[in-house]
Design an enzyme around this catalytic site. Sequence first.
Site, PDB file in Angstrom:
ATOM      1  N   ASN A  25     -19.907 -21.337   0.751  1.00  0.00           N
ATOM      2  CA  ASN A  25     -20.578 -22.664   1.343  1.00  0.00           C
ATOM      3  C   ASN A  25     -20.765 -23.338   2.432  1.00  0.00           C
ATOM      4  O   ASN A  25     -19.799 -22.896   3.418  1.00  0.00           O
ATOM      5  CB  ASN A  25     -20.250 -23.824   0.308  1.00  0.00           C
ATOM      6  N   VAL A  26     -21.673 -24.323   2.488  1.00  0.00           N
ATOM      7  CA  VAL A  26     -21.573 -25.051   4.182  1.00  0.00           C
ATOM      8  C   VAL A  26     -22.018 -26.585   4.338  1.00  0.00           C
ATOM      9  O   VAL A  26     -22.197 -27.182   4.697  1.00  0.00           O
ATOM     10  CB  VAL A  26     -23.378 -24.554   4.839  1.00  0.00           C
ATOM     11  N   HIS A  65     -21.025 -18.889   6.398  1.00  0.00           N
ATOM     12  CA  HIS A  65     -21.606 -19.169   6.658  1.00  0.00           C
ATOM     13  C   HIS A  65     -22.668 -19.821   7.007  1.00  0.00           C
ATOM     14  O   HIS A  65     -23.383 -20.763   6.707  1.00  0.00           O
ATOM     15  CB  HIS A  65     -22.839 -18.899   4.948  1.00  0.00           C
ATOM     16  N   CYS A  98     -32.488 -24.543  23.888  1.00  0.00           N
ATOM     17  CA  CYS A  98     -31.293 -25.654  25.131  1.00  0.00           C
ATOM     18  C   CYS A  98     -30.172 -25.451  24.604  1.00  0.00           C
ATOM     19  O   CYS A  98     -29.077 -25.398  24.901  1.00  0.00           O
ATOM     20  CB  CYS A  98     -32.236 -26.018  25.387  1.00  0.00           C
ATOM     21  N   CYS A 124     -35.655 -31.415  19.284  1.00  0.00           N
ATOM     22  CA  CYS A 124     -34.733 -31.241  20.017  1.00  0.00           C
ATOM     23  C   CYS A 124     -35.285 -32.279  21.012  1.00  0.00           C
ATOM     24  O   CYS A 124     -36.572 -32.605  21.072  1.00  0.00           O
ATOM     25  CB  CYS A 124     -33.881 -29.988  20.238  1.00  0.00           C
ATOM     26  N   GLY A 142     -16.542 -19.259  -8.720  1.00  0.00           N
ATOM     27  CA  GLY A 142     -18.186 -19.985  -8.139  1.00  0.00           C
ATOM     28  C   GLY A 142     -18.788 -18.858  -7.423  1.00  0.00           C
ATOM     29  O   GLY A 142     -19.983 -19.477  -6.579  1.00  0.00           O
ATOM     30  N   SER A 200     -21.422 -15.687  -7.655  1.00  0.00           N
ATOM     31  CA  SER A 200     -21.508 -14.251  -7.744  1.00  0.00           C
ATOM     32  C   SER A 200     -21.575 -13.350  -7.516  1.00  0.00           C
ATOM     33  O   SER A 200     -21.730 -11.711  -8.702  1.00  0.00           O
ATOM     34  CB  SER A 200     -23.524 -14.470  -8.120  1.00  0.00           C
ATOM     35  N   ASN A 211     -14.902 -18.548 -13.477  1.00  0.00           N
ATOM     36  CA  ASN A 211     -16.574 -18.972 -13.357  1.00  0.00           C
ATOM     37  C   ASN A 211     -17.449 -19.107 -14.962  1.00  0.00           C
ATOM     38  O   ASN A 211     -16.982 -19.174 -15.687  1.00  0.00           O
ATOM     39  CB  ASN A 211     -17.456 -16.972 -13.111  1.00  0.00           C
ATOM     40  N   GLU A 223     -19.473 -17.882 -16.545  1.00  0.00           N
ATOM     41  CA  GLU A 223     -19.637 -17.188 -16.903  1.00  0.00           C
ATOM     42  C   GLU A 223     -19.366 -15.706 -16.286  1.00  0.00           C
ATOM     43  O   GLU A 223     -18.926 -15.366 -15.093  1.00  0.00           O
ATOM     44  CB  GLU A 223     -21.111 -16.732 -17.214  1.00  0.00           C
TER      45      GLU A 223
HETATM   46  N1  APR Z   1     -17.588 -23.751 -12.304  1.00  0.00           N
HETATM   47  C1  APR Z   1     -17.274 -22.080 -12.251  1.00  0.00           C
HETATM   48  N2  APR Z   1     -18.817 -21.659 -11.481  1.00  0.00           N
HETATM   49  C2  APR Z   1     -19.647 -22.476 -11.944  1.00  0.00           C
HETATM   50  C3  APR Z   1     -19.769 -23.787 -12.167  1.00  0.00           C
HETATM   51  C4  APR Z   1     -18.972 -24.182 -11.958  1.00  0.00           C
HETATM   52  N3  APR Z   1     -19.514 -25.295 -12.267  1.00  0.00           N
HETATM   53  N4  APR Z   1     -21.093 -23.049 -11.995  1.00  0.00           N
HETATM   54  C5  APR Z   1     -22.158 -21.943 -11.513  1.00  0.00           C
HETATM   55  N5  APR Z   1     -20.815 -21.346 -11.415  1.00  0.00           N
HETATM   56  C6  APR Z   1     -21.067 -20.319 -10.479  1.00  0.00           C
HETATM   57  C7  APR Z   1     -22.353 -19.512 -11.781  1.00  0.00           C
HETATM   58  O1  APR Z   1     -22.594 -18.567 -13.057  1.00  0.00           O
HETATM   59  C8  APR Z   1     -22.255 -17.583 -10.510  1.00  0.00           C
HETATM   60  O2  APR Z   1     -21.331 -17.053 -10.863  1.00  0.00           O
HETATM   61  O3  APR Z   1     -21.400 -19.503  -9.371  1.00  0.00           O
HETATM   62  C9  APR Z   1     -22.104 -18.625  -9.341  1.00  0.00           C
HETATM   63  C10 APR Z   1     -23.130 -18.854  -8.113  1.00  0.00           C
HETATM   64  O4  APR Z   1     -23.751 -17.780  -7.497  1.00  0.00           O
HETATM   65  P1  APR Z   1     -24.676 -18.315  -6.847  1.00  0.00           P
HETATM   66  O5  APR Z   1     -25.736 -19.056  -6.638  1.00  0.00           O
HETATM   67  O6  APR Z   1     -25.530 -16.458  -6.391  1.00  0.00           O
HETATM   68  O7  APR Z   1     -23.909 -18.843  -5.243  1.00  0.00           O
HETATM   69  P2  APR Z   1     -22.796 -17.870  -4.615  1.00  0.00           P
HETATM   70  O8  APR Z   1     -22.273 -16.548  -5.249  1.00  0.00           O
HETATM   71  O9  APR Z   1     -22.067 -18.525  -3.363  1.00  0.00           O
HETATM   72  O10 APR Z   1     -24.351 -17.211  -3.370  1.00  0.00           O
HETATM   73  C11 APR Z   1     -23.680 -16.165  -2.357  1.00  0.00           C
HETATM   74  O11 APR Z   1     -25.801 -16.273  -1.521  1.00  0.00           O
HETATM   75  O12 APR Z   1     -27.752 -17.544  -1.583  1.00  0.00           O
HETATM   76  C12 APR Z   1     -26.725 -16.710  -0.306  1.00  0.00           C
HETATM   77  O13 APR Z   1     -25.968 -18.532   1.589  1.00  0.00           O
HETATM   78  C13 APR Z   1     -26.248 -18.047  -0.352  1.00  0.00           C
HETATM   79  O14 APR Z   1     -23.863 -18.067   0.440  1.00  0.00           O
HETATM   80  C14 APR Z   1     -25.135 -18.174  -0.486  1.00  0.00           C
HETATM   81  C15 APR Z   1     -25.102 -16.538  -0.870  1.00  0.00           C
END
Ligand code: APR
Length: 251
Positions: A102-103, A119, A130, A147, A186, A188, A212, A214
Amino acid sequence: MSGLIARAAAALHGSRLTLALTGAGISVESGIPDFRSAAGLWARYDPAEYATIEAFLQDPRKVWAMLREMDQLIAQARPNPAHLGLAELERLGWLDQIITQNVDNLHQAAGAARVIEYHGNAGTLSCPGCGRSYRAAAKRKEAVPRCRCGMVLKPDVVFFGEDIPAAALERSFQLASAAEALLLVGTSAEVAPANTIPVLAKERGAIIIEINLERTPLTDSLTDIFLEGPAAATIPALVAELKKMKPKAGN
Ligand code: APR
């Protein structure tokens, strides 16, 4: 679930080096959408058109339309109990390092001190021309921030097609090779190289605890303990369970 929480707490209690790999899901309960869930950012913006470095360089104004939406949500976001719980685990000595995709800076805002940002961080912008740096907050009034030299500024985040900061990559693989427990929170696990961290940790014998809403591709292939549910509830439950156990030496 309480039996699984107890098993996860026992695994953390017995681990001499514990990591957490976090993704967008940990910040959803702070009001920042994730990317790949049904209501995620990529359901509204095609990452091929908005999240690659080529797209940014070709049409920065178009990409800033999406970036501005994220920036407003990040500006309003505060750490939720999941971020606060990981920071408490760090303070109690049960978590050695957070590696985040996360950012949004919410781990640091929650008080975590040891955070590797895979990231980058959306809190600062840089000039591709610059090299000048600006705080994102100072440029929030400009739809397309520029800038002083006139170039359009880029947030200090890693776009698709850009490299992960070398130090982050190296340190995370070193830690993953030595970890005895890894919390996956959290994510995917769809994006490399972050998604190779749990594979490496597992190969070296770490216990993988996944939090997660799911199941993910990792759940059935390498997760040892799957805690299904929102991170903002699950992590505090894990902290509470650990606090019932013998404190870490020196804490
Ligand atoms: N608690 C736990 N898990 C959660 C919640 C929650 N409240 N809400 C969503 N999730 C889960 C979703 O089920 C999913 O599996 O978090 C996950 C989010 O997955 P992504 O949206 O793919 O995010 P991420 O895995 O961080 O993506 C990785 O992809 O697009 C790029 O740079 C972006 O850093 C990001 C990277």
